[in-house]
Design a protein around this motif. Structure first.
Motif, short mmCIF file in Angstrom:
data_model
loop_
_atom_site.label_atom_id
_atom_site.label_comp_id
_atom_site.label_asym_id
_atom_site.label_seq_id
_atom_site.Cartn_x
_atom_site.Cartn_y
_atom_site.Cartn_z
N ARG A 161 0.82 -1.21 0.00
CA ARG A 161 0.00 0.00 0.00
C ARG A 161 0.85 1.26 0.00
NH1 ARG A 161 -1.54 2.35 4.46
NH2 ARG A 161 -1.11 0.44 5.66
N VAL A 162 2.02 1.21 0.63
CA VAL A 162 2.86 2.41 0.78
C VAL A 162 4.18 2.26 0.03
CG1 VAL A 162 4.03 3.92 2.42
CG2 VAL A 162 1.81 2.90 3.03
N TYR A 163 4.95 1.22 0.39
CA TYR A 163 6.32 1.13 -0.11
C TYR A 163 6.39 0.82 -1.61
CZ TYR A 163 8.11 1.55 4.58
OH TYR A 163 8.42 2.02 5.83
N GLN A 170 14.09 8.13 -6.10
CA GLN A 170 14.44 8.51 -4.72
C GLN A 170 14.73 7.30 -3.84
OE1 GLN A 170 11.50 11.06 -3.00
NE2 GLN A 170 12.69 11.50 -1.15
N TYR A 171 14.08 6.17 -4.14
CA TYR A 171 14.24 4.96 -3.31
C TYR A 171 14.57 3.75 -4.20
CZ TYR A 171 11.80 7.90 0.08
OH TYR A 171 11.43 8.92 0.91
N PRO A 172 15.72 3.77 -4.88
CA PRO A 172 16.02 2.71 -5.85
C PRO A 172 16.16 1.33 -5.22
CG PRO A 172 17.95 4.09 -5.47
CD PRO A 172 16.79 4.77 -4.81
N ALA A 173 16.79 1.23 -4.05
CA ALA A 173 16.98 -0.08 -3.43
C ALA A 173 15.65 -0.67 -2.98
CB ALA A 173 17.94 0.03 -2.24
N LYS A 176 13.57 -1.78 -5.97
CA LYS A 176 14.19 -2.95 -6.59
C LYS A 176 13.78 -4.23 -5.87
CE LYS A 176 18.74 -5.01 -7.47
NZ LYS A 176 20.21 -4.81 -7.33
N HIS A 177 13.65 -4.16 -4.55
CA HIS A 177 13.40 -5.36 -3.74
C HIS A 177 11.96 -5.46 -3.24
CE1 HIS A 177 17.64 -6.44 -3.64
NE2 HIS A 177 17.93 -5.19 -3.31
N ILE A 178 11.06 -4.67 -3.76
CA ILE A 178 9.71 -4.59 -3.19
C ILE A 178 8.99 -5.93 -3.21
CG2 ILE A 178 8.58 -3.87 -5.33
CD1 ILE A 178 7.80 -2.75 -1.70
#
Length: 221
Positions: A161-163, A170-173, A176-178
């Motif tokens: 829902r958020v990540y 802004q949040y590449p790592a 990438k691992h979501i």
């Protein structure tokens, strides 16, 4: 003890009190104070009963059992217990009873780390690391399971829902691992932590063995 277990699991850790337990048993609260000096003494008795139940399920460590397997069985029983009794887990996980059941558990754990070939100070350190990690992660899982359903769903869905909606630049790592982040379970984290401790103990034992001086047999006369 049985009534206290049932009351805590039904009404949560905060629902357990001497007065509520007396109501549950349909007795005057003064009777409970003849058995337990205060609520804290009752909780310590519950801790002892918890460890006793776990020890019964763990059983003895067979002579031929690898020390790692003994510790894995202890970890498995500890995890299964918090699923069955989350409220009791939250009440008891950080306490030290000094009672006979706890003493048996300490002996079982220390003996396992001794069998690894660790020197005394390291055996104690790994014992404390193992049990504190196991109990801490069990308490974390138990805490989540005692949340209200809507709050638990909010936490469970936070990754998707958020990540998953964070900007990739802004949040590449994270982005990438979501998919892997959403797949991780509490049990997987627990197992990973236990195995990491066992691997570290194996490594420490091997290092200790390699430092030992060679014993030269006496020359035959």
């Amino acid at each position: 003890m049985n009534a206290a277990f049932q009351l805590a699991e039904r009404e949560g850790p905060a629902g357990l009190s001497m007065r509520r337990l007396a109501q549950e048993l349909e007795v005057d609260v003064s009777i409970l104070y003849r058995l337990f000096r205060d609520k804290d003494e009752l909780i310590l008795a519950l801790c002892e009963r918890t460890i006793e139940i776990e020890l019964d399920e763990i059983g003895a460590a067979p002579e031929q059992e690898a020390w790692q397997d003994t510790l894995r069985r202890i970890a498995d029983v500890t995890w299964a217990y918090q699923i069955r009794f989350p409220a009791i887990t939250l009440l008891s996980f950080a306490r030290t009873t000094g009672g006979p059941s706890e003493a048996r558990m300490v002996e079982l754990l220390l003996s396992a780390f001794e069998r690894a070939g660790l020197p005394p100070a390291q055996a104690v350190l790994f014992y404390r690391t193992f049990i504190d990690t196991a109990l801490g992660l069990c308490a974390h899982s138990a805490s989540l399971s005692t949340l209200a359903p809507e709050d638990r769903e909010k936490d469970d869905s936070a990754w998707t829902r958020v990540y998953s909606r964070l900007p990739e630049r802004q949040y590449p790592a994270t982005t990438k691992h979501i998919h892997d982040l959403t797949a991780v379970t509490q049990k997987a984290i627990y197992t990973s932590a236990i195995e990491a401790i066992l691997a570290a103990a194996e490594h420490a034992a091997a290092q200790h063995a390699n430092r030992l001086p060679l014993i030269t047999p006496p020359l035959a006369e």
